[in-house]
Design a protein around this motif. Sequence first.
Motif, mmCIF file in Angstrom:
data_model
loop_
_atom_site.group_PDB
_atom_site.id
_atom_site.type_symbol
_atom_site.label_atom_id
_atom_site.label_comp_id
_atom_site.label_asym_id
_atom_site.label_seq_id
_atom_site.Cartn_x
_atom_site.Cartn_y
_atom_site.Cartn_z
ATOM 1 N N HIS A 93 0.830 -1.212 0.000
ATOM 2 C CA HIS A 93 0.000 0.000 0.000
ATOM 3 C C HIS A 93 0.866 1.264 0.000
ATOM 4 N N VAL A 94 1.690 1.413 -0.996
ATOM 5 C CA VAL A 94 2.612 2.540 -1.108
ATOM 6 C C VAL A 94 1.814 3.824 -1.341
ATOM 7 N N PRO A 95 2.025 4.844 -0.513
ATOM 8 C CA PRO A 95 1.330 6.120 -0.710
ATOM 9 C C PRO A 95 1.685 6.760 -2.055
ATOM 10 N N PHE A 96 0.743 7.530 -2.574
ATOM 11 C CA PHE A 96 0.891 8.121 -3.900
ATOM 12 C C PHE A 96 2.122 9.030 -4.003
ATOM 13 N N ALA A 97 2.459 9.731 -2.929
ATOM 14 C CA ALA A 97 3.639 10.619 -2.960
ATOM 15 C C ALA A 97 4.907 9.837 -3.289
ATOM 16 N N ALA A 98 5.009 8.603 -2.802
ATOM 17 C CA ALA A 98 6.188 7.781 -3.102
ATOM 18 C C ALA A 98 6.180 7.331 -4.555
ATOM 19 N N LEU A 99 4.994 7.033 -5.092
ATOM 20 C CA LEU A 99 4.906 6.673 -6.515
ATOM 21 C C LEU A 99 5.324 7.848 -7.391
ATOM 22 N N GLU A 100 4.853 9.030 -7.049
ATOM 23 C CA GLU A 100 5.239 10.220 -7.821
ATOM 24 C C GLU A 100 6.748 10.412 -7.803
ATOM 25 N N LYS A 101 7.350 10.287 -6.632
ATOM 26 C CA LYS A 101 8.807 10.444 -6.525
ATOM 27 C C LYS A 101 9.530 9.401 -7.365
ATOM 28 N N LEU A 102 9.070 8.152 -7.295
ATOM 29 C CA LEU A 102 9.693 7.076 -8.068
ATOM 30 C C LEU A 102 9.695 7.396 -9.554
ATOM 31 N N PHE A 103 8.547 7.807 -10.076
ATOM 32 C CA PHE A 103 8.448 8.012 -11.519
ATOM 33 C C PHE A 103 8.965 9.373 -11.972
ATOM 34 N N GLU A 104 9.147 10.298 -11.058
ATOM 35 C CA GLU A 104 9.808 11.555 -11.408
ATOM 36 C C GLU A 104 11.321 11.361 -11.452
ATOM 37 N N GLU A 105 11.866 10.650 -10.456
ATOM 38 C CA GLU A 105 13.318 10.480 -10.344
ATOM 39 C C GLU A 105 13.849 9.292 -11.132
ATOM 40 N N ARG A 106 13.038 8.248 -11.304
ATOM 41 C CA ARG A 106 13.420 7.027 -12.000
ATOM 42 C C ARG A 106 14.787 6.498 -11.553
ATOM 43 N N PRO A 107 14.919 6.161 -10.259
ATOM 44 C CA PRO A 107 16.203 5.650 -9.758
ATOM 45 C C PRO A 107 16.508 4.258 -10.311
ATOM 46 N N ASP A 108 17.771 3.884 -10.222
ATOM 47 C CA ASP A 108 18.220 2.567 -10.666
ATOM 48 C C ASP A 108 17.908 1.567 -9.557
ATOM 49 N N THR A 109 16.680 1.084 -9.539
ATOM 50 C CA THR A 109 16.209 0.163 -8.516
ATOM 51 C C THR A 109 15.188 -0.777 -9.136
ATOM 52 N N ASP A 110 14.953 -1.904 -8.476
ATOM 53 C CA ASP A 110 13.934 -2.835 -8.975
ATOM 54 C C ASP A 110 12.534 -2.377 -8.610
ATOM 55 N N GLY A 111 12.424 -1.658 -7.488
ATOM 56 C CA GLY A 111 11.110 -1.196 -7.076
ATOM 57 C C GLY A 111 11.125 -0.578 -5.701
ATOM 58 N N ILE A 112 9.911 -0.253 -5.226
ATOM 59 C CA ILE A 112 9.742 0.312 -3.899
ATOM 60 C C ILE A 112 8.626 -0.446 -3.191
ATOM 61 N N GLY A 113 8.599 -0.326 -1.874
ATOM 62 C CA GLY A 113 7.555 -1.012 -1.140
ATOM 63 C C GLY A 113 7.314 -0.426 0.230
ATOM 64 N N LEU A 114 6.212 -0.852 0.806
ATOM 65 C CA LEU A 114 5.847 -0.518 2.173
ATOM 66 C C LEU A 114 5.388 -1.829 2.803
ATOM 67 N N ALA A 115 6.194 -2.351 3.711
ATOM 68 C CA ALA A 115 5.920 -3.663 4.286
ATOM 69 C C ALA A 115 4.635 -3.679 5.103
ATOM 70 N N GLY A 116 3.996 -4.837 5.121
ATOM 71 C CA GLY A 116 2.787 -5.011 5.914
ATOM 72 C C GLY A 116 1.588 -4.334 5.273
ATOM 73 N N MET A 117 0.651 -3.985 6.125
ATOM 74 C CA MET A 117 -0.587 -3.343 5.681
ATOM 75 C C MET A 117 -0.909 -2.207 6.649
ATOM 76 N N PRO A 118 -0.102 -1.136 6.652
ATOM 77 C CA PRO A 118 -0.274 -0.070 7.645
ATOM 78 C C PRO A 118 -1.637 0.629 7.545
ATOM 79 N N ILE A 119 -2.258 0.823 8.688
ATOM 80 C CA ILE A 119 -3.538 1.520 8.760
ATOM 81 C C ILE A 119 -3.365 2.950 8.247
ATOM 82 N N GLY A 120 -4.329 3.386 7.443
ATOM 83 C CA GLY A 120 -4.326 4.748 6.921
ATOM 84 C C GLY A 120 -3.676 4.905 5.563
ATOM 85 N N THR A 121 -2.996 3.862 5.082
ATOM 86 C CA THR A 121 -2.410 3.944 3.746
ATOM 87 C C THR A 121 -3.527 3.768 2.715
#
Length: 148
Positions: A93-121
Amino acid sequence: MNRIPSSATLLMSASLLLGAGTAHAALPAEATLYKNPQCICCDKYARHLEEHGVDVTIVDDVSLGQVKKSVGLPYGLGACHTIEMGGYAIEGHVPFAALEKLFEERPDTDGIGLAGMPIGTPGMPGPKQEVWNVYQFRDGEAQPFMTL
């Protein structure tokens, strides 16, 4: 004293407005979300992406363990769903702000994540109760990406 904005002020304002619109333009148009058939919060996360203009294909008849392994997810940092989007894996449940950062910066990585299922995401009910540590991963190794 009333002033007429200078052309420099108008130009800067226009640039800021255009810049605000490009954040959404950086997101891919399509994503594939892998989940268990019974998981309702995953469906809510898919709707969250669709509200931001991403066409989501849901796949719920696949081994999630195999999907997580194939994208190189570090052991112990999983969540209830995995997404393939724009050449990256998005875990949980990655927050949208992190998705925006990922696709704006396009770092050399396989991906991003948020472990578990945090309440409020996105997709999870209730108010935010803790700091969310979004990580990035490459070749099965995790590093901090951003804190929200």
